[in-house]
Design a protein around this motif. Structure first.
Motif, short mmCIF file in Angstrom:
data_model
loop_
_atom_site.label_atom_id
_atom_site.label_comp_id
_atom_site.label_asym_id
_atom_site.label_seq_id
_atom_site.Cartn_x
_atom_site.Cartn_y
_atom_site.Cartn_z
N THR A 150 0.86 -1.17 0.00
CA THR A 150 0.00 0.00 0.00
C THR A 150 0.90 1.23 0.00
O THR A 150 1.70 1.40 0.93
N LEU B 198 1.68 5.50 -1.55
CA LEU B 198 1.31 6.76 -2.19
C LEU B 198 2.59 7.44 -2.64
O LEU B 198 3.51 7.66 -1.85
N ASP C 48 4.85 8.00 0.47
CA ASP C 48 5.95 7.06 0.70
C ASP C 48 7.20 7.41 -0.09
O ASP C 48 8.29 6.95 0.27
N GLY D 248 1.79 12.03 4.22
CA GLY D 248 2.15 10.62 4.34
C GLY D 248 2.54 9.92 3.07
O GLY D 248 2.38 8.70 2.96
N MET E 220 -7.52 7.35 0.86
CA MET E 220 -6.80 6.10 1.18
C MET E 220 -6.83 5.78 2.67
O MET E 220 -6.29 4.77 3.11
N GLY E 221 -7.47 6.66 3.47
CA GLY E 221 -7.55 6.44 4.90
C GLY E 221 -6.27 6.72 5.65
O GLY E 221 -6.06 6.20 6.75
N ARG E 222 -5.42 7.59 5.09
CA ARG E 222 -4.14 7.89 5.72
C ARG E 222 -4.22 9.07 6.69
O ARG E 222 -3.25 9.31 7.42
N LEU E 223 -5.28 9.80 6.66
CA LEU E 223 -5.38 11.00 7.53
C LEU E 223 -6.49 10.82 8.55
O LEU E 223 -7.49 10.14 8.29
N ARG F 253 -2.45 1.29 -4.30
CA ARG F 253 -1.22 1.95 -4.76
C ARG F 253 -1.63 3.12 -5.65
O ARG F 253 -2.24 2.93 -6.70
N ALA G 116 -4.80 11.16 0.03
CA ALA G 116 -4.45 10.55 1.30
C ALA G 116 -5.70 10.32 2.16
O ALA G 116 -5.81 9.31 2.86
N SER G 117 -6.64 11.26 2.11
CA SER G 117 -7.89 11.09 2.84
C SER G 117 -8.68 9.91 2.30
O SER G 117 -9.20 9.09 3.07
#
Length: 273
Positions: A123, A125, A151, A149, A270-273, A219, A267-268
């Motif tokens: 997974t 970004l 990568d 976030g 993808m659930g990263r924030l 991805r 990012a939102s």
């Protein structure tokens, strides 16, 4: 810490800091100048984690020494700390030093983009910068990448090096934190991303989808071009395209601003924030 006071701007021990405005340290074995306390702290962290960067020496104004002691002790004992008064430090650097804190760093390992892609998690970004030669924009893209976030940052061969002093300073040290590679064409990078199952989205004012509505993927890769010409048409034709909604009368955003908005949205999703 090894504290060494410098009274002569011509002292050979501080030759690496001489006339840093005029010369390009990157051409000398991957060396670069880190400026300011925040970037110094990031360099200490990168040095201690073995993240491909090391400090060779530090130069500090006499009146700043006590205030940054907590940062200086994070460096290995073998890194010398040179101390000078303002006239001497200005004469060394070749301009008026406002922040009073400089470090001579060295990149100890470089990534090519195929190798960096190989190392990414399942997974991921990724940000791709295409043709961005403005130091402020490159530094801001790294700062955005760290904030949301990402990568990795991949810069095509026409981008400026993020280790330029101004780009590194604008990134507030994020260049030393976010893995990156510089090289290859945008077409080669985007093709390699697609081969590794990345959903590749190119930013364009005429993009097919609203950035807020694109479907998330495990991805994701975001391509950003210059604010004038944008991404080349052959690249836009080969990837999915997204636009950022704007008020009538404007057709583009600053490259760094657009990248920040798009990264926040992706990012939102993808659930990263």
């Amino acid at each position: 810490m090894e504290i060494i006071r410098i009274n002569d701007p011509a002292d050979p021990r501080i030759a690496g800091f001489t006339n840093i405005r005029e010369r390009d340290l990157r051409r000398a074995h991957g060396r670069f100048i880190a400026e300011g306390t925040v970037v110094l702290s990031m360099l200490a962290a990168a040095h201690n984690r073995g993240h491909g960067f090391e400090a060779e020496a530090i130069l500090v104004l006499e009146n700043r020494l006590d205030g940054i002691g907590d940062i200086l002790v994070q460096f290995p004992s073998g890194v010398p700390v040179y101390v000078a008064d303002k006239p001497v430090m200005n004469a060394i650097a070749g301009f008026d030093i406002h922040r009073g804190v400089l470090a001579l760093g060295r990149r100890t390992q470089s990534n090519d983009f195929p190798g960096l892609l190989q190392s990414l998690p399942e997974t991921a970004l990724v940000v791709v910068a295409a043709g961005i030669g403005n130091h402020d924009n490159v530094g801001s893209i790294f700062r955005n990448a760290a904030a949301f976030g990402a990568d990795a940052v991949l810069l095509d061969e026409t981008c400026c090096d993020p280790l330029y002093r101004k780009a590194l300073r604008v990134s507030v040290g994020a260049v030393l934190k976010v893995p990156y590679a510089l090289g290859g064409t945008t077409a080669e990078i985007s093709a390699a991303l697609r081969d590794r199952d990345f959903a590749v989205w190119g930013l364009s004012p005429s993009g097919d989808a609203d950035i807020r509505e694109i479907a998330p993927s495990a991805r994701m890769a975001l391509l950003a071009g210059t604010e004038g010409e944008g991404l080349p048409q052959p690249i836009l034709a080969a990837v999915q395209t997204a636009r950022i909604a704007q008020a009538p009368g404007l057709d583009s955003l600053n490259a760094a601003t657009a990248t920040g908005i798009a990264l926040f949205s992706i990012a939102s999703q993808m659930g990263r924030l």
